[in-house]
Write a protein that holds these residues in place. Structure first.
Motif, mmCIF file in Angstrom:
data_model
loop_
_atom_site.group_PDB
_atom_site.id
_atom_site.type_symbol
_atom_site.label_atom_id
_atom_site.label_comp_id
_atom_site.label_asym_id
_atom_site.label_seq_id
_atom_site.Cartn_x
_atom_site.Cartn_y
_atom_site.Cartn_z
ATOM 1 N N GLN A 126 5.772 8.335 -9.037
ATOM 2 C CA GLN A 126 4.697 7.517 -9.593
ATOM 3 C C GLN A 126 4.116 6.585 -8.531
ATOM 4 O O GLN A 126 2.907 6.359 -8.479
ATOM 5 C CB GLN A 126 5.204 6.714 -10.789
ATOM 6 C CG GLN A 126 5.417 7.530 -12.029
ATOM 7 C CD GLN A 126 5.923 6.686 -13.188
ATOM 8 O OE1 GLN A 126 6.403 5.584 -12.986
ATOM 9 N NE2 GLN A 126 5.820 7.239 -14.401
ATOM 10 N N ILE A 127 4.986 6.021 -7.712
ATOM 11 C CA ILE A 127 4.515 5.128 -6.638
ATOM 12 C C ILE A 127 3.647 5.909 -5.659
ATOM 13 O O ILE A 127 2.567 5.458 -5.241
ATOM 14 C CB ILE A 127 5.710 4.459 -5.923
ATOM 15 C CG1 ILE A 127 6.402 3.484 -6.875
ATOM 16 C CG2 ILE A 127 5.251 3.744 -4.661
ATOM 17 C CD1 ILE A 127 7.676 2.906 -6.346
ATOM 18 N N GLU A 128 4.100 7.090 -5.264
ATOM 19 C CA GLU A 128 3.334 7.916 -4.317
ATOM 20 C C GLU A 128 1.999 8.334 -4.928
ATOM 21 O O GLU A 128 0.955 8.284 -4.268
ATOM 22 C CB GLU A 128 4.155 9.146 -3.937
ATOM 23 C CG GLU A 128 3.505 9.984 -2.862
ATOM 24 C CD GLU A 128 4.387 11.152 -2.464
ATOM 25 O OE1 GLU A 128 3.866 12.012 -1.731
ATOM 26 O OE2 GLU A 128 5.549 11.212 -2.872
ATOM 27 N N ASP A 129 2.033 8.698 -6.200
ATOM 28 C CA ASP A 129 0.798 9.096 -6.882
ATOM 29 C C ASP A 129 -0.185 7.933 -6.936
ATOM 30 O O ASP A 129 -1.372 8.094 -6.666
ATOM 31 C CB ASP A 129 1.135 9.582 -8.294
ATOM 32 C CG ASP A 129 -0.091 10.076 -9.026
ATOM 33 O OD1 ASP A 129 -0.855 10.867 -8.430
ATOM 34 O OD2 ASP A 129 -0.283 9.670 -10.196
ATOM 35 N N TYR A 130 0.275 6.732 -7.253
ATOM 36 C CA TYR A 130 -0.582 5.549 -7.299
ATOM 37 C C TYR A 130 -1.148 5.230 -5.926
ATOM 38 O O TYR A 130 -2.332 4.897 -5.778
ATOM 39 C CB TYR A 130 0.212 4.363 -7.850
ATOM 40 C CG TYR A 130 -0.604 3.101 -8.012
ATOM 41 C CD1 TYR A 130 -1.454 2.948 -9.094
ATOM 42 C CD2 TYR A 130 -0.532 2.068 -7.079
ATOM 43 C CE1 TYR A 130 -2.212 1.802 -9.254
ATOM 44 C CE2 TYR A 130 -1.282 0.927 -7.223
ATOM 45 C CZ TYR A 130 -2.121 0.787 -8.312
ATOM 46 O OH TYR A 130 -2.878 -0.347 -8.454
#
Length: 171
Positions: A126-130
């Motif tokens: 999720q962090i990488e996607d954001y």
């Protein structure tokens, strides 16, 4: 002939004693009361006269007993009101404790749900996607990584600190 189930042999009825036990004059009605003669009440005059000292002594004794009675009543009322006040205070504190306990229970359940949401929100994917989609960042490639050797920097820094301490000692 009698059998074992025939109770006539065990309970014989004596009719003479049964008729004697029956009293015609007895009934459930209340008996009539005979009127009692009224007694005449008479007041005997007090022929003994009390001296003023006796009257004052009786007044003092009556005053003491009335004061004692009054103080007893006041102390009793104070004790009862004290007990009632403590019961009221105890009930108020019990209610406040129960309301605080319910608030604590609600806060603990909120904490559990918020921690579950936080754990669900924070994952590496999720962090990488954001970072990629919202912030426009690009993943770093291995050719862009540069390693720096800090041992030379540490040696030079220690040398400069050593020369500063020697110059301050010389002065």
């Amino acid at each position: 002939m009698t059998t074992a189930n025939d109770f006539r042999s065990y309970y014989s009825v004596n009719t003479v004693s049964a008729l004697d036990a029956f009293n015609v004059t007895r009934s459930s009605a209340a008996p009539e009361l005979e009127p009692r003669p009224k007694k005449k009440l008479s007041v005997r005059p007090n022929t003994k006269k009390k001296s003023p000292a006796q009257i004052k002594a009786e007044q003092k004794a009556a005053f003491r007993s009335s004061v004692l009675l009054l103080t007893s009543v006041v102390v009793f009322i104070a004790m009862v009101s004290g007990v009632l006040c403590t019961y009221v205070k105890k009930n108020e504190l019990t209610r406040s404790i129960s309301s605080i306990k319910s608030e604590i229970t609600m806060a603990e359940s909120d904490n559990i749900s918020l921690n579950a949401q936080l754990e669900g929100m924070v994952s590496m994917s999720q962090i990488e996607d954001y970072a990629v989609n919202n912030l426009g960042m690009v993943r770093m490639e291995t050719s862009q990584i540069v390693y720096i050797d800090t041992s030379e920097f540490i040696f030079e820094r220690a040398k400069s600190l050593g020369s500063e301490t020697q110059s301050t000692n010389a002065q």
